[in-house]
Design a protein around this motif. Sequence first.
Motif, mmCIF file in Angstrom:
data_model
loop_
_atom_site.group_PDB
_atom_site.id
_atom_site.type_symbol
_atom_site.label_atom_id
_atom_site.label_comp_id
_atom_site.label_asym_id
_atom_site.label_seq_id
_atom_site.Cartn_x
_atom_site.Cartn_y
_atom_site.Cartn_z
ATOM 1 N N GLU A 221 29.148 -10.700 -80.645
ATOM 2 C CA GLU A 221 27.746 -10.407 -80.899
ATOM 3 C C GLU A 221 27.453 -10.147 -82.382
ATOM 4 O O GLU A 221 26.272 -10.134 -82.778
ATOM 5 C CB GLU A 221 27.288 -9.203 -80.057
ATOM 6 C CG GLU A 221 28.016 -7.902 -80.350
ATOM 7 C CD GLU A 221 29.260 -7.707 -79.494
ATOM 8 O OE1 GLU A 221 29.732 -6.556 -79.397
ATOM 9 O OE2 GLU A 221 29.770 -8.724 -78.947
ATOM 10 N N VAL A 222 28.486 -9.925 -83.224
ATOM 11 C CA VAL A 222 28.222 -9.663 -84.645
ATOM 12 C C VAL A 222 28.827 -10.714 -85.566
ATOM 13 O O VAL A 222 28.677 -10.633 -86.783
ATOM 14 C CB VAL A 222 28.740 -8.259 -85.062
ATOM 15 C CG1 VAL A 222 28.002 -7.172 -84.325
ATOM 16 C CG2 VAL A 222 30.255 -8.135 -84.871
ATOM 17 N N ARG A 223 29.512 -11.718 -85.003
ATOM 18 C CA ARG A 223 30.186 -12.705 -85.862
ATOM 19 C C ARG A 223 29.222 -13.434 -86.789
ATOM 20 O O ARG A 223 29.511 -13.646 -87.975
ATOM 21 C CB ARG A 223 30.907 -13.740 -84.986
ATOM 22 C CG ARG A 223 32.179 -13.238 -84.358
ATOM 23 C CD ARG A 223 32.780 -14.302 -83.453
ATOM 24 N NE ARG A 223 33.746 -13.705 -82.548
ATOM 25 C CZ ARG A 223 34.195 -14.300 -81.451
ATOM 26 N NH1 ARG A 223 33.758 -15.512 -81.129
ATOM 27 N NH2 ARG A 223 35.066 -13.689 -80.674
ATOM 28 N N ASP A 224 28.088 -13.834 -86.257
ATOM 29 C CA ASP A 224 27.176 -14.668 -87.044
ATOM 30 C C ASP A 224 26.338 -13.877 -88.030
ATOM 31 O O ASP A 224 25.684 -14.463 -88.900
ATOM 32 C CB ASP A 224 26.255 -15.453 -86.105
ATOM 33 C CG ASP A 224 27.008 -16.484 -85.275
ATOM 34 O OD1 ASP A 224 28.108 -16.875 -85.699
ATOM 35 O OD2 ASP A 224 26.498 -16.884 -84.211
ATOM 36 N N THR A 225 26.339 -12.563 -87.889
ATOM 37 C CA THR A 225 25.515 -11.737 -88.773
ATOM 38 C C THR A 225 26.329 -10.831 -89.687
ATOM 39 O O THR A 225 25.755 -10.142 -90.542
ATOM 40 C CB THR A 225 24.550 -10.862 -87.943
ATOM 41 O OG1 THR A 225 25.316 -10.058 -87.032
ATOM 42 C CG2 THR A 225 23.581 -11.741 -87.152
ATOM 43 N N ALA A 226 27.634 -10.798 -89.504
ATOM 44 C CA ALA A 226 28.481 -9.930 -90.334
ATOM 45 C C ALA A 226 28.321 -10.290 -91.811
ATOM 46 O O ALA A 226 28.281 -11.471 -92.178
ATOM 47 C CB ALA A 226 29.938 -10.055 -89.912
ATOM 48 N N ARG A 227 28.253 -9.277 -92.648
ATOM 49 C CA ARG A 227 28.130 -9.506 -94.091
ATOM 50 C C ARG A 227 29.492 -9.903 -94.647
ATOM 51 O O ARG A 227 30.518 -9.270 -94.353
ATOM 52 C CB ARG A 227 27.640 -8.240 -94.792
ATOM 53 C CG ARG A 227 27.244 -8.451 -96.244
ATOM 54 C CD ARG A 227 25.986 -9.269 -96.359
ATOM 55 N NE ARG A 227 25.589 -9.464 -97.756
ATOM 56 C CZ ARG A 227 24.482 -10.072 -98.112
ATOM 57 N NH1 ARG A 227 23.657 -10.549 -97.204
ATOM 58 N NH2 ARG A 227 24.178 -10.214 -99.401
ATOM 59 N N ARG A 269 26.020 -19.081 -95.486
ATOM 60 C CA ARG A 269 25.966 -17.622 -95.381
ATOM 61 C C ARG A 269 26.021 -16.983 -96.754
ATOM 62 O O ARG A 269 26.655 -17.486 -97.688
ATOM 63 C CB ARG A 269 27.095 -17.111 -94.496
ATOM 64 C CG ARG A 269 26.860 -17.509 -93.050
ATOM 65 C CD ARG A 269 27.879 -17.025 -92.094
ATOM 66 N NE ARG A 269 27.965 -15.575 -91.960
ATOM 67 C CZ ARG A 269 28.670 -15.000 -90.983
ATOM 68 N NH1 ARG A 269 29.304 -15.742 -90.082
ATOM 69 N NH2 ARG A 269 28.727 -13.679 -90.904
ATOM 70 N N ASP A 270 25.356 -15.852 -96.870
ATOM 71 C CA ASP A 270 25.384 -15.091 -98.115
ATOM 72 C C ASP A 270 26.683 -14.306 -98.220
ATOM 73 O O ASP A 270 27.361 -14.043 -97.217
ATOM 74 C CB ASP A 270 24.201 -14.120 -98.160
ATOM 75 C CG ASP A 270 22.866 -14.841 -98.268
ATOM 76 O OD1 ASP A 270 22.835 -15.949 -98.838
ATOM 77 O OD2 ASP A 270 21.870 -14.289 -97.767
ATOM 78 N N GLU A 303 23.125 -3.091 -91.934
ATOM 79 C CA GLU A 303 24.186 -4.015 -91.520
ATOM 80 C C GLU A 303 25.057 -3.345 -90.458
ATOM 81 O O GLU A 303 25.261 -2.123 -90.469
ATOM 82 C CB GLU A 303 25.048 -4.417 -92.720
ATOM 83 C CG GLU A 303 24.303 -5.159 -93.823
ATOM 84 C CD GLU A 303 23.958 -6.602 -93.454
ATOM 85 O OE1 GLU A 303 24.429 -7.081 -92.411
ATOM 86 O OE2 GLU A 303 23.202 -7.233 -94.208
ATOM 87 N N THR A 304 25.618 -4.171 -89.564
ATOM 88 C CA THR A 304 26.441 -3.634 -88.467
ATOM 89 C C THR A 304 27.885 -4.101 -88.512
ATOM 90 O O THR A 304 28.724 -3.574 -87.774
ATOM 91 C CB THR A 304 25.842 -4.036 -87.112
ATOM 92 O OG1 THR A 304 25.753 -5.464 -87.038
ATOM 93 C CG2 THR A 304 24.456 -3.424 -86.939
#
Length: 389
Positions: A221-227, A269-270, A303-304
């Motif tokens: 659930e956090v792979r695509d949004t992890a910084r 991705r940033d 961020e999570t």
Amino acid sequence: MTDLARPRHPLPAGASLTPPDQQPDQDPSLAVRNNGGVEPSRDPAPAGRREALLVLGFGGPEGHDDVMPFLENVTRGRGIPRERLEAVAEHYHHFGGVSPINDQNKALVAALEAELAGAGIDLPVYWGNRNWAPYVEDAWRQMATDGVEHAYVLATSAYASFSGCRQYHEDVARARVALELDPSAPQGPTAEKLPHYFDAPGFVQANAEALATAIASLPEEVRDTARLVATAHSIPNAMAAVAGPQGGAYEAELQRAAQLVVEAAAPGRDFDLVWQSRSGPPSVPWLEPDVNDHLRALAESGETAVVVFPVGFISDHLEVIWDLDNEAEETAGELGLAFARAATAGTHPAFVASLRELLVERRAGGEPRLGTNCPASCCFVQRPARPTA
């Protein structure tokens, strides 16, 4: 102090890396002097010349009794307080007093030997260090004894800066001058440092694959949004300002390397470039933000999850393990951030192949790029005068 811990630098009394009547940032450059007084060649290596590859590393202790003498070697002349050394020493003692960097360099030497042999390149590989056995001076003497006429030097740093490039040129000069001071020693080889390899395809591939693996290790659930957070060793601002011929090369090369890695592993991705492993006094400005401070800022902004990839290093040595796997991961846990850390290039086959390609390029007379043909003033940092009494 044991012979192993005996400091091989500074040079014996009266000796200098810089010829008389010359300043360290004046021509002829270190690159020219180490190469026998001539510019690194744009012609193929002479037929029949006896050549070798020298892996030149930082060095690390091999047991509890080595730790403090090793740190004294590293910091000699820099005025680091004893309490700071003792604090860093505890990091090594936590791992039995043994730095993993030595076994990692042995593995790199073995991988390079196999890579060269597999490509039909008959070239011996030596290993020497700046701060601990095997010292570069001893490796230099061994090459001379073995009849090596020219050495290609692979520094275990991919980037520009005083500590990441120029100091390796100085290590070669120190070994060369020390041998010249011994009238009973055989003539040592000429030498050239291989160019910076931060953007070498195999280095990028190794880091990209490690980054992709780290991202995949996070909860779905956090792979695509992890910084994505790239890290490198912090250095003083003054050192960063003079890195490379026009200055700023350390940060620019790291930014480029991180960008290439992210483009290969997670296009679009940033990412952030931050710093770790600061060791200087608080009064001296160093590159910021520190990775732990950055993690706090990320958590505050909502961020999570975070993936840290230490693109500034080539192996998982103690600073990577301690500063990221211990301190940064602990910070992330306290903040409630999901955390993953990517591996370094190590002995990834693509990375080792790229190092072979750098060597082949120089032997064939390829353009002597930055890292090999460094100007005299490149990355020069004026050192404070030492007290005379």
